[in-house]
Structure formats: structure tokens, C-alpha cells
Design a protein around this motif. Structure first.
Motif, PDB file in Angstrom:
ATOM      1  N   GLY A 148      -0.807  -5.052   8.161  1.00 20.59           N
ATOM      2  CA  GLY A 148       0.080  -5.562   9.196  1.00 20.59           C
ATOM      3  C   GLY A 148      -0.503  -6.764   9.910  1.00 20.59           C
ATOM      4  O   GLY A 148      -1.507  -7.337   9.497  1.00 20.59           O
ATOM      5  N   THR A 149       0.137  -7.113  11.011  1.00 22.88           N
ATOM      6  CA  THR A 149      -0.246  -8.317  11.756  1.00 22.88           C
ATOM      7  C   THR A 149      -1.102  -7.962  12.960  1.00 22.88           C
ATOM      8  O   THR A 149      -0.761  -7.058  13.722  1.00 22.88           O
ATOM      9  N   LYS A 150      -2.198  -8.687  13.098  1.00 18.56           N
ATOM     10  CA  LYS A 150      -3.117  -8.506  14.233  1.00 18.56           C
ATOM     11  C   LYS A 150      -3.483  -9.878  14.783  1.00 18.56           C
ATOM     12  O   LYS A 150      -3.701 -10.821  14.039  1.00 18.56           O
ATOM     13  N   ARG A 151      -3.586  -9.951  16.089  1.00 23.48           N
ATOM     14  CA  ARG A 151      -4.040 -11.192  16.736  1.00 23.48           C
ATOM     15  C   ARG A 151      -5.543 -11.087  16.980  1.00 23.48           C
ATOM     16  O   ARG A 151      -6.082  -9.999  17.157  1.00 23.48           O
ATOM     17  N   PHE A 152      -6.212 -12.240  16.981  1.00 23.60           N
ATOM     18  CA  PHE A 152      -7.648 -12.272  17.258  1.00 23.60           C
ATOM     19  C   PHE A 152      -7.999 -13.606  17.906  1.00 23.60           C
ATOM     20  O   PHE A 152      -7.183 -14.526  17.941  1.00 23.60           O
TER      21      PHE A 152
END
Length: 168
Positions: free
Chosen positions: A71-75
Motif C-alpha cells: 500500500g501507500t505510505k508517506r515518509f
């Protein structure tokens, strides 16, 4: 008289430090404010993912197959990490407004091994957008430096390691 002699000697010493013009430096690579990187599948368990990093430190990761995080993760990343990543890829960046493909049967990939992954890099900056597609089986010895730079570039962003996980 001693002062005049000292002034002349100091002047000559300073003149020896003057820089003589050398060959003109190559133009700097166009600055990208955003770089997107995505991998393609291989025959096996190669991680398939995409991420985008921005010069302001924002990053977004999407794990698709065989990654530690799906899935999508911000960093976040530091400016030094962004600059190192951009610098590693800069020698292979096509001119703004153009794209370059290293794919089976195309120029630069006349001989290719099969079943290897690919990577696509897109640079966006004030000078426009440029794209590079690279299949890792392309003339492997001739393109070794490019393959290593493109394949290892994600390692320059420490925040990605726990998202991608182990790579074969």
C-alpha cells in the motif's frame, strides 16, 4: 625602500596564487524538484514498488508486490538524502522534455538477458520533465555502471529500507 621591496614581494606572491582559467566546466545537470522511481517485475520475487521524493523532504511509497510494506505510505527524507539520490541518477537523466528507453531490441539494449526487473525514473523540475526506462538485462557488461547506479539509488534514502524490505 624596505617597504617597497616587501610590497613588491607580497604582490608577486599573491599573483602566483591567482587562478588561471582552465577548461570550461560542463553545465550542471538540470535541477529536479521531484523524482519518481518505480520498479517492474521479474521472474521471481523481486520487489515491485514505486516512490516519489521531493526536494522539500516529502516522500510517498507504494508497495505493490514482494515488499515489506504494501500500500501507500508517506515518509520524510533529509535534503542530503534527496541530493545524494538525485546526484546518483543525474548522469543518466535525459534532457528535459525527452525520454530514453533501454529495453530489449532498442539502441543500447541490442543483447538482453531475460526475466530481470526494470526501473523507470521521472524527473520534474522548472526546466520540464524527463523520463528514463531501464531494463536490467540490457547489455549487462556494457551498461554495468548505469545498472548499478539506478539499481542502488533507492539505498541512498534510508527511509525506504524498511518499506521495501529484502531485495534479492
Amino acid at each position: 625602500m624596505k617597504r617597497l621591496g616587501l610590497i613588491v614581494v607580497l604582490g608577486l606572491a599573491m599573483a602566483g596564487c591567482a587562478r588561471t582559467p582552465g577548461p570550461e566546466a560542463p553545465p550542471a545537470a538540470p535541477f529536479a524538484t521531484q523524482i519518481s522511481y518505480s520498479t517492474g517485475p521479474c521472474f521471481g520475487a523481486c520487489p515491485v514498488y514505486a516512490f516519489t521524493v521531493q526536494a522539500n523532504g516529502d516522500g510517498s511509497f507504494e508497495g505493490k508486490r514482494f515488499t515489506q510494506t504494501g500500500g501507500t505510505k508517506r515518509f520524510k527524507l533529509s535534503r542530503a538524502d534527496y541530493d545524494a539520490f538525485a546526484a546518483a541518477l543525474a548522469p543518466y537523466r535525459p534532457a528535459p522534455g525527452t525520454s530514453r528507453r533501454y529495453s530489449q531490441g532498442e539502441k543500447g539494449c541490442e543483447r538482453a538477458a531475460t526475466d530481470l526487473p526494470s526501473a523507470e525514473v521521472t524527473w520534474v523540475g522548472p526546466d520540464g520533465k524527463s523520463q528514463l526506462y531501464y531494463y536490467f538485462g540490457c547489455d549487462m557488461e556494457a551498461n554495468r555502471a548505469m545498472a548499478d547506479a539506478i539499481g542502488n539509488a533507492p539505498d541512498l534514502i534510508p527511509a525506504l529500507a524498511p518499506l521495501i524490505g529484502e531485495r534479492p
